[in-house]
Design a protein around this motif. Structure first.
Motif, PDB file in Angstrom:
ATOM      1  N   LEU A  51       0.806  -1.222   0.000  1.00 36.65           N
ATOM      2  CA  LEU A  51       0.000   0.000   0.000  1.00 36.65           C
ATOM      3  C   LEU A  51       0.844   1.281   0.000  1.00 36.65           C
ATOM      4  O   LEU A  51       0.295   2.378  -0.021  1.00 36.65           O
ATOM      5  CB  LEU A  51      -0.936   0.001   1.217  1.00 36.65           C
ATOM      6  CG  LEU A  51      -2.056  -1.035   1.174  1.00 36.65           C
ATOM      7  CD1 LEU A  51      -2.758  -1.131   2.518  1.00 36.65           C
ATOM      8  CD2 LEU A  51      -3.049  -0.688   0.070  1.00 36.65           C
ATOM      9  N   HIS A  52       2.163   1.133   0.066  1.00 38.19           N
ATOM     10  CA  HIS A  52       3.084   2.282   0.085  1.00 38.19           C
ATOM     11  C   HIS A  52       2.814   3.203   1.270  1.00 38.19           C
ATOM     12  O   HIS A  52       2.721   4.427   1.123  1.00 38.19           O
ATOM     13  CB  HIS A  52       3.032   3.062  -1.239  1.00 38.19           C
ATOM     14  CG  HIS A  52       3.272   2.214  -2.436  1.00 38.19           C
ATOM     15  ND1 HIS A  52       4.509   1.660  -2.710  1.00 38.19           N
ATOM     16  CD2 HIS A  52       2.439   1.783  -3.422  1.00 38.19           C
ATOM     17  CE1 HIS A  52       4.422   0.947  -3.823  1.00 38.19           C
ATOM     18  NE2 HIS A  52       3.178   0.998  -4.273  1.00 38.19           N
ATOM     19  N   VAL A  53       2.649   2.585   2.447  1.00 35.66           N
ATOM     20  CA  VAL A  53       2.477   3.319   3.699  1.00 35.66           C
ATOM     21  C   VAL A  53       3.406   2.707   4.736  1.00 35.66           C
ATOM     22  O   VAL A  53       4.052   1.693   4.484  1.00 35.66           O
ATOM     23  CB  VAL A  53       1.012   3.276   4.202  1.00 35.66           C
ATOM     24  CG1 VAL A  53       0.074   3.940   3.198  1.00 35.66           C
ATOM     25  CG2 VAL A  53       0.560   1.851   4.489  1.00 35.66           C
ATOM     26  N   GLN A  54       3.464   3.321   5.902  1.00 42.31           N
ATOM     27  CA  GLN A  54       4.272   2.787   6.995  1.00 42.31           C
ATOM     28  C   GLN A  54       3.472   1.733   7.765  1.00 42.31           C
ATOM     29  O   GLN A  54       2.241   1.790   7.816  1.00 42.31           O
ATOM     30  CB  GLN A  54       4.693   3.921   7.945  1.00 42.31           C
ATOM     31  CG  GLN A  54       5.547   4.990   7.284  1.00 42.31           C
ATOM     32  CD  GLN A  54       6.884   4.449   6.827  1.00 42.31           C
ATOM     33  OE1 GLN A  54       7.563   3.737   7.553  1.00 42.31           O
ATOM     34  NE2 GLN A  54       7.260   4.769   5.590  1.00 42.31           N
ATOM     35  N   GLN A  55       4.162   0.790   8.384  1.00 42.08           N
ATOM     36  CA  GLN A  55       3.519  -0.292   9.137  1.00 42.08           C
ATOM     37  C   GLN A  55       2.573   0.230  10.217  1.00 42.08           C
ATOM     38  O   GLN A  55       1.476  -0.317  10.384  1.00 42.08           O
ATOM     39  CB  GLN A  55       4.585  -1.227   9.724  1.00 42.08           C
ATOM     40  CG  GLN A  55       4.045  -2.348  10.585  1.00 42.08           C
ATOM     41  CD  GLN A  55       3.849  -1.941  12.034  1.00 42.08           C
ATOM     42  OE1 GLN A  55       4.590  -1.117  12.571  1.00 42.08           O
ATOM     43  NE2 GLN A  55       2.850  -2.502  12.658  1.00 42.08           N
ATOM     44  N   PRO A  56       2.907   1.299  10.963  1.00 43.08           N
ATOM     45  CA  PRO A  56       1.954   1.785  11.989  1.00 43.08           C
ATOM     46  C   PRO A  56       0.604   2.211  11.409  1.00 43.08           C
ATOM     47  O   PRO A  56      -0.419   2.125  12.089  1.00 43.08           O
ATOM     48  CB  PRO A  56       2.691   2.971  12.616  1.00 43.08           C
ATOM     49  CG  PRO A  56       4.135   2.659  12.419  1.00 43.08           C
ATOM     50  CD  PRO A  56       4.198   1.995  11.062  1.00 43.08           C
ATOM     51  N   SER A  57       0.587   2.617  10.134  1.00 45.69           N
ATOM     52  CA  SER A  57      -0.681   2.976   9.493  1.00 45.69           C
ATOM     53  C   SER A  57      -1.592   1.758   9.364  1.00 45.69           C
ATOM     54  O   SER A  57      -2.807   1.863   9.507  1.00 45.69           O
ATOM     55  CB  SER A  57      -0.434   3.565   8.100  1.00 45.69           C
ATOM     56  OG  SER A  57       0.282   4.753   8.182  1.00 45.69           O
ATOM     57  N   MET A  61      -5.187   1.311  11.185  1.00 46.30           N
ATOM     58  CA  MET A  61      -6.385   1.034  10.403  1.00 46.30           C
ATOM     59  C   MET A  61      -7.109  -0.220  10.884  1.00 46.30           C
ATOM     60  O   MET A  61      -8.329  -0.267  10.911  1.00 46.30           O
ATOM     61  CB  MET A  61      -6.053   0.907   8.924  1.00 46.30           C
ATOM     62  CG  MET A  61      -7.307   0.945   8.073  1.00 46.30           C
ATOM     63  SD  MET A  61      -6.992   0.678   6.357  1.00 46.30           S
ATOM     64  CE  MET A  61      -6.876  -1.069   6.345  1.00 46.30           C
ATOM     65  N   GLU A  62      -6.341  -1.229  11.275  1.00 42.99           N
ATOM     66  CA  GLU A  62      -6.957  -2.480  11.720  1.00 42.99           C
ATOM     67  C   GLU A  62      -7.719  -2.310  13.030  1.00 42.99           C
ATOM     68  O   GLU A  62      -8.569  -3.132  13.359  1.00 42.99           O
ATOM     69  CB  GLU A  62      -5.892  -3.566  11.865  1.00 42.99           C
ATOM     70  CG  GLU A  62      -5.365  -4.036  10.530  1.00 42.99           C
ATOM     71  CD  GLU A  62      -4.307  -5.111  10.630  1.00 42.99           C
ATOM     72  OE1 GLU A  62      -4.003  -5.716   9.588  1.00 42.99           O
ATOM     73  OE2 GLU A  62      -3.787  -5.376  11.736  1.00 42.99           O
ATOM     74  N   LYS A  63      -7.439  -1.247  13.758  1.00 46.22           N
ATOM     75  CA  LYS A  63      -8.138  -0.987  15.020  1.00 46.22           C
ATOM     76  C   LYS A  63      -9.344  -0.078  14.851  1.00 46.22           C
ATOM     77  O   LYS A  63     -10.149   0.075  15.759  1.00 46.22           O
ATOM     78  CB  LYS A  63      -7.168  -0.362  16.032  1.00 46.22           C
ATOM     79  CG  LYS A  63      -6.097  -1.320  16.472  1.00 46.22           C
ATOM     80  CD  LYS A  63      -5.125  -0.657  17.403  1.00 46.22           C
ATOM     81  CE  LYS A  63      -4.011  -1.633  17.754  1.00 46.22           C
ATOM     82  NZ  LYS A  63      -2.900  -0.994  18.442  1.00 46.22           N
ATOM     83  N   ARG A  64      -9.480   0.546  13.685  1.00 44.21           N
ATOM     84  CA  ARG A  64     -10.583   1.469  13.442  1.00 44.21           C
ATOM     85  C   ARG A  64     -11.922   0.740  13.403  1.00 44.21           C
ATOM     86  O   ARG A  64     -12.018  -0.386  12.939  1.00 44.21           O
ATOM     87  CB  ARG A  64     -10.408   2.184  12.104  1.00 44.21           C
ATOM     88  CG  ARG A  64      -9.320   3.193  12.079  1.00 44.21           C
ATOM     89  CD  ARG A  64      -9.332   3.890  10.727  1.00 44.21           C
ATOM     90  NE  ARG A  64      -8.136   4.686  10.580  1.00 44.21           N
ATOM     91  CZ  ARG A  64      -7.710   5.173   9.438  1.00 44.21           C
ATOM     92  NH1 ARG A  64      -8.379   4.920   8.331  1.00 44.21           N
ATOM     93  NH2 ARG A  64      -6.619   5.892   9.382  1.00 44.21           N
TER      94      ARG A  64
END
Length: 108
Positions: A51-57, A61-64
């Motif tokens: 997804l071309h993002v950082q792992q914390p993102s 997102m998985e907690k949203r």
């Protein structure tokens, strides 16, 4: 020594095997995003790279509990899937089609 599951399963009555299979399918049919990612054999880091993002993102997102449909779609597509939005009513289901027109590739 531990028994193999296949050996234990073979000793089960056919009715018990069918019930176990139905329960397993029900569990697989509905799961949170983090479990889905793990079931697909992906780490948060691997998905972040796609997804071309950082792992914390990914972790965030998985907690949203609320997110844009385009964000969820990009997450699902990065895992190799396709997102469909379906409304369920007592008299049937309807696939909502206007989300298929959304521009792909929206960042998390």
């Amino acid at each position: 020594m531990a028994n193999k599951f296949s050996d234990l399963q073979a000793k089960m009555k056919p009715e018990a095997q069918a019930l176990a299979k139905a329960k397993a399918q029900a569990m697989l049919a509905e799961m949170p995003l983090n479990e889905l990612r793990q079931a697909r054999g992906l780490s948060q880091k691997m998905l972040a790279e796609v997804l071309h993002v950082q792992q914390p993102s990914i972790a965030k997102m998985e907690k949203r509990t609320d997110m844009y449909i385009s964000t969820l779609r990009s997450h699902i597509e990065a895992m190799g899937g396709e997102l469909e939005v379906v409304a369920r009513f007592p008299d049937g289901m309807v696939k909502i089609s206007n989300f298929s027109d959304l521009e792909k590739g929206v960042a998390v």
